[in-house]
Design a protein around this motif. Structure first.
Motif, PDB file in Angstrom:
ATOM      1  N   GLY A  72       0.788  -1.220   0.000  1.00 23.79           N
ATOM      2  CA  GLY A  72       0.000   0.000   0.000  1.00 23.79           C
ATOM      3  C   GLY A  72       0.822   1.273   0.000  1.00 23.79           C
ATOM      4  N   ALA A  73       2.145   1.157   0.165  1.00 21.38           N
ATOM      5  CA  ALA A  73       2.993   2.361   0.201  1.00 21.38           C
ATOM      6  C   ALA A  73       3.367   2.838  -1.194  1.00 21.38           C
ATOM      7  CB  ALA A  73       4.265   2.088   1.004  1.00 21.38           C
ATOM      8  N   PHE A  74       3.121   2.017  -2.217  1.00 22.39           N
ATOM      9  CA  PHE A  74       3.438   2.416  -3.586  1.00 22.39           C
ATOM     10  C   PHE A  74       2.461   1.768  -4.549  1.00 22.39           C
ATOM     11  CE2 PHE A  74       6.164  -1.088  -2.239  1.00 22.39           C
ATOM     12  CZ  PHE A  74       6.005  -2.035  -3.228  1.00 22.39           C
ATOM     13  N   ASP A  75       2.274   2.410  -5.696  1.00 18.61           N
ATOM     14  CA  ASP A  75       1.359   1.908  -6.719  1.00 18.61           C
ATOM     15  C   ASP A  75       2.057   0.992  -7.709  1.00 18.61           C
ATOM     16  OD1 ASP A  75      -0.776   3.632  -5.757  1.00 18.61           O
ATOM     17  OD2 ASP A  75       0.333   5.278  -6.688  1.00 18.61           O
ATOM     18  N   ALA A  76       3.360   1.145  -7.827  1.00 18.49           N
ATOM     19  CA  ALA A  76       4.156   0.319  -8.738  1.00 18.49           C
ATOM     20  C   ALA A  76       5.569   0.253  -8.187  1.00 18.49           C
ATOM     21  CB  ALA A  76       4.154   0.896 -10.149  1.00 18.49           C
ATOM     22  N   LEU A  77       6.280  -0.799  -8.549  1.00 19.92           N
ATOM     23  CA  LEU A  77       7.660  -0.951  -8.103  1.00 19.92           C
ATOM     24  C   LEU A  77       8.596  -0.618  -9.254  1.00 19.92           C
ATOM     25  CD1 LEU A  77       9.472  -1.895  -5.711  1.00 19.92           C
ATOM     26  CD2 LEU A  77       9.580  -4.124  -6.851  1.00 19.92           C
ATOM     27  N   ALA A  78       9.528   0.294  -9.014  1.00 16.45           N
ATOM     28  CA  ALA A  78      10.549   0.633 -10.006  1.00 16.45           C
ATOM     29  C   ALA A  78      11.765  -0.261  -9.774  1.00 16.45           C
ATOM     30  CB  ALA A  78      10.945   2.103  -9.892  1.00 16.45           C
ATOM     31  N   VAL A  79      12.276  -0.818 -10.859  1.00 11.72           N
ATOM     32  CA  VAL A  79      13.392  -1.757 -10.784  1.00 11.72           C
ATOM     33  C   VAL A  79      14.417  -1.407 -11.846  1.00 11.72           C
ATOM     34  CG1 VAL A  79      14.058  -4.183 -11.055  1.00 11.72           C
ATOM     35  CG2 VAL A  79      11.929  -3.617  -9.895  1.00 11.72           C
ATOM     36  N   HIS A  80      15.689  -1.572 -11.506  1.00  5.19           N
ATOM     37  CA  HIS A  80      16.773  -1.408 -12.470  1.00  5.19           C
ATOM     38  C   HIS A  80      17.314  -2.800 -12.783  1.00  5.19           C
ATOM     39  CE1 HIS A  80      17.568   2.930 -10.830  1.00  5.19           C
ATOM     40  NE2 HIS A  80      16.394   2.789 -11.411  1.00  5.19           N
ATOM     41  N   THR A  81      17.394  -3.104 -14.058  1.00  5.95           N
ATOM     42  CA  THR A  81      17.860  -4.434 -14.437  1.00  5.95           C
ATOM     43  C   THR A  81      18.792  -4.321 -15.645  1.00  5.95           C
ATOM     44  OG1 THR A  81      17.163  -6.620 -15.199  1.00  5.95           O
ATOM     45  CG2 THR A  81      15.690  -4.777 -15.709  1.00  5.95           C
ATOM     46  N   TYR A  82      20.060  -4.556 -15.427  1.00  5.76           N
ATOM     47  CA  TYR A  82      21.076  -4.460 -16.482  1.00  5.76           C
ATOM     48  C   TYR A  82      21.542  -5.855 -16.889  1.00  5.76           C
ATOM     49  CZ  TYR A  82      21.350   0.575 -15.800  1.00  5.76           C
ATOM     50  OH  TYR A  82      21.054   1.922 -15.743  1.00  5.76           O
ATOM     51  N   GLY A  83      21.875  -5.985 -18.156  1.00  5.06           N
ATOM     52  CA  GLY A  83      22.286  -7.290 -18.657  1.00  5.06           C
ATOM     53  C   GLY A  83      23.775  -7.551 -18.555  1.00  5.06           C
ATOM     54  N   PHE A  84      24.579  -6.461 -18.559  1.00  2.08           N
ATOM     55  CA  PHE A  84      26.035  -6.584 -18.625  1.00  2.08           C
ATOM     56  C   PHE A  84      26.414  -7.431 -19.844  1.00  2.08           C
ATOM     57  CE2 PHE A  84      25.537  -5.567 -14.000  1.00  2.08           C
ATOM     58  CZ  PHE A  84      26.024  -4.280 -14.117  1.00  2.08           C
ATOM     59  N   THR A  85      27.142  -8.514 -19.702  1.00  2.00           N
ATOM     60  CA  THR A  85      27.558  -9.278 -20.889  1.00  2.00           C
ATOM     61  C   THR A  85      26.621 -10.434 -21.202  1.00  2.00           C
ATOM     62  OG1 THR A  85      28.989 -10.691 -19.529  1.00  2.00           O
ATOM     63  CG2 THR A  85      29.984  -8.720 -20.510  1.00  2.00           C
ATOM     64  N   ARG A  86      25.586 -10.607 -20.404  1.00  2.00           N
ATOM     65  CA  ARG A  86      24.698 -11.756 -20.557  1.00  2.00           C
ATOM     66  C   ARG A  86      23.514 -11.414 -21.461  1.00  2.00           C
ATOM     67  NH1 ARG A  86      25.896 -15.426 -16.333  1.00  2.00           N
ATOM     68  NH2 ARG A  86      27.374 -14.543 -14.833  1.00  2.00           N
ATOM     69  N   PRO A  87      23.058 -12.344 -22.281  1.00  2.00           N
ATOM     70  CA  PRO A  87      21.883 -12.101 -23.109  1.00  2.00           C
ATOM     71  C   PRO A  87      20.633 -11.997 -22.241  1.00  2.00           C
ATOM     72  CG  PRO A  87      22.556 -14.391 -23.268  1.00  2.00           C
ATOM     73  CD  PRO A  87      23.628 -13.699 -22.493  1.00  2.00           C
TER      74      PRO A  87
END
Length: 384
Positions: free
Chosen positions: A248-263
């Protein structure tokens, strides 16, 4: 007569100096008159983003852009690429440098041009003004150092920001990567304290702009264990957020997701940083009864830096990015994939320069053209 001559001798150098100063002032005035006038920027007719894939989003960096025409040009290119949403950073100190006094000049400019291009904005709010931090003689702090004593002040700012721009705001991100010590004032991270900041900000935003989404987290992908001086695993941090009452503290979750060298299809693993790590985040949300809350990936991408150990070949960068967009569109719980970074004001930051889709001097990189083709259902110009 001797005294008069002596006075003249003393005054002569002063008179000569004054004459030269006057001449220099006149010359400066003339040179300023010869300087080209600033580029005059007019909004022009309102635009509409043409896209077949609303999931396409980019993280811009216009807050540090001085020239208005570059702001307009950047957002025009975003629209032409087919991205209907941007993430943009609006530091609190830039607006409320003095307590209780808001200067909306630069945010107004960015938001006005975004609206004119038909682009919705996810505003990332953060940093702490000098007046919220102790005197340097007492304690050396960083721009990300904010104590609970000023959480309500930040919430007031977030509420005022949302109220002012609510017609063009999709959402507001409360703070950035709070699971990293660097982003938490170079202190041990504190999920429970972050939930307090998030809840206060959420209440203020919803009270002032009910239609604006509150995005919590903006968690950085890291495998740091609890007790680390650098941060805390995004997975464990999110678990502790829920244990502290995050529902209830947020309407959506923001996430950072990097691939680096992986597909992008590299399988998720708690001990691995890759694109599909976001699926582990989603599992934690479901386990805590928060399955109805969506995820916005507000930073992501692959770097084309040939000298970085985590860089990939330019061709791989295009392939991985387009595959990632297709994957996100197949996830019903994911709303946007926002690439880091569309363009930076200058390319002195080598790392970001190789993440960018457009160079600082507006050269369109191949990834821009590939994403544009994807967003608008055009043939991929780089298809094998």
């Amino acid at each position: 007569m001797c005294t008069l001559s002596l006075n003249r001798a003393r005054l002569t150098p002063l008179i000569r100096s004054a004459t030269w100063i006057v001449r220099l002032l006149i010359l400066g005035t003339l040179l300023r008159g010869l300087a080209p006038a600033p580029v005059r920027v007019t909004l022009g007719p309102s635009q509409t983003v043409e896209t077949q894939h609303p999931v396409v989003c980019v993280h811009t960096r216009l807050t540090d852009e001085v020239d208005e025409w570059k702001i307009q040009r950047t957002l025009s290119l975003v629209r032409e690429m087919g991205a209907g949403t941007i993430v943009e950073y609006f530091p609190w100190p830039y607006v409320e440098g003095r307590r209780g006094t808001y200067d909306w000049t630069h945010p107004d400019r960015i938001m006005q041009h975004a609206a004119n291009q038909g682009i919705r904005v996810i505003a990332r709010l953060g940093l702490a003004p000098a007046w919220t931090r102790p005197p340097v003689e007492e304690k050396v702090t960083t721009l990300t150092y904010l104590t609970a004593d000023y959480y309500d002040e930040f919430a007031n700012f977030a509420g005022a920001f949302a109220a002012r721009y609510q017609d063009d705001l999709l959402g507001v991100i409360v703070w950035n990567e709070p699971n990293l010590s660097f982003e938490w004032g170079s202190r041990p991270v504190d999920p429970e304290s972050y939930i307090e900041l998030l809840r206060l900000s959420s209440d203020a935003i919803h009270a002032n702009a009910p239609g604006v989404l509150v995005l919590g987290g903006a968690l950085a992908p890291t495998i740091e264990p609890e007790g680390s001086g650098s941060g805390m695993s995004d997975l464990r941090y999110l678990e502790r957020m829920y244990e502290a009452g995050a529902i209830g503290a947020f309407d959506a979750l923001a996430v950072h997701t990097y691939g680096f060298t992986r597909p992008p299809d590299d399988p998720p693993n708690p001990d691995t940083i890759n694109f599909r790590r976001v699926e582990l985040i989603r599992e934690i949300m479901v386990q805590h009864g928060d399955a109805d809350t969506p995820i916005y990936i507000t930073e992501s991408g692959w770097s084309g830096d040939p000298l970085w150990v985590n860089g990939v070949h330019p061709g791989e960068r295009i392939t991985y990015t387009l595959q990632a967009y297709q994957m996100v569109e197949d996830w019903p719980w994911a709303q946007r994939l926002c690439l880091w970074i569309f363009r930076q004001p200058d390319d002195t930051n080598r790392r970001d320069a190789y993440f960018a889709l457009v160079s600082s001097d507006f050269y369109l990189k191949p990834l821009y053209e590939a994403v544009q083709a994807y967003a608008r259902d055009w043939p991929n110009p780089y298809a094998p």
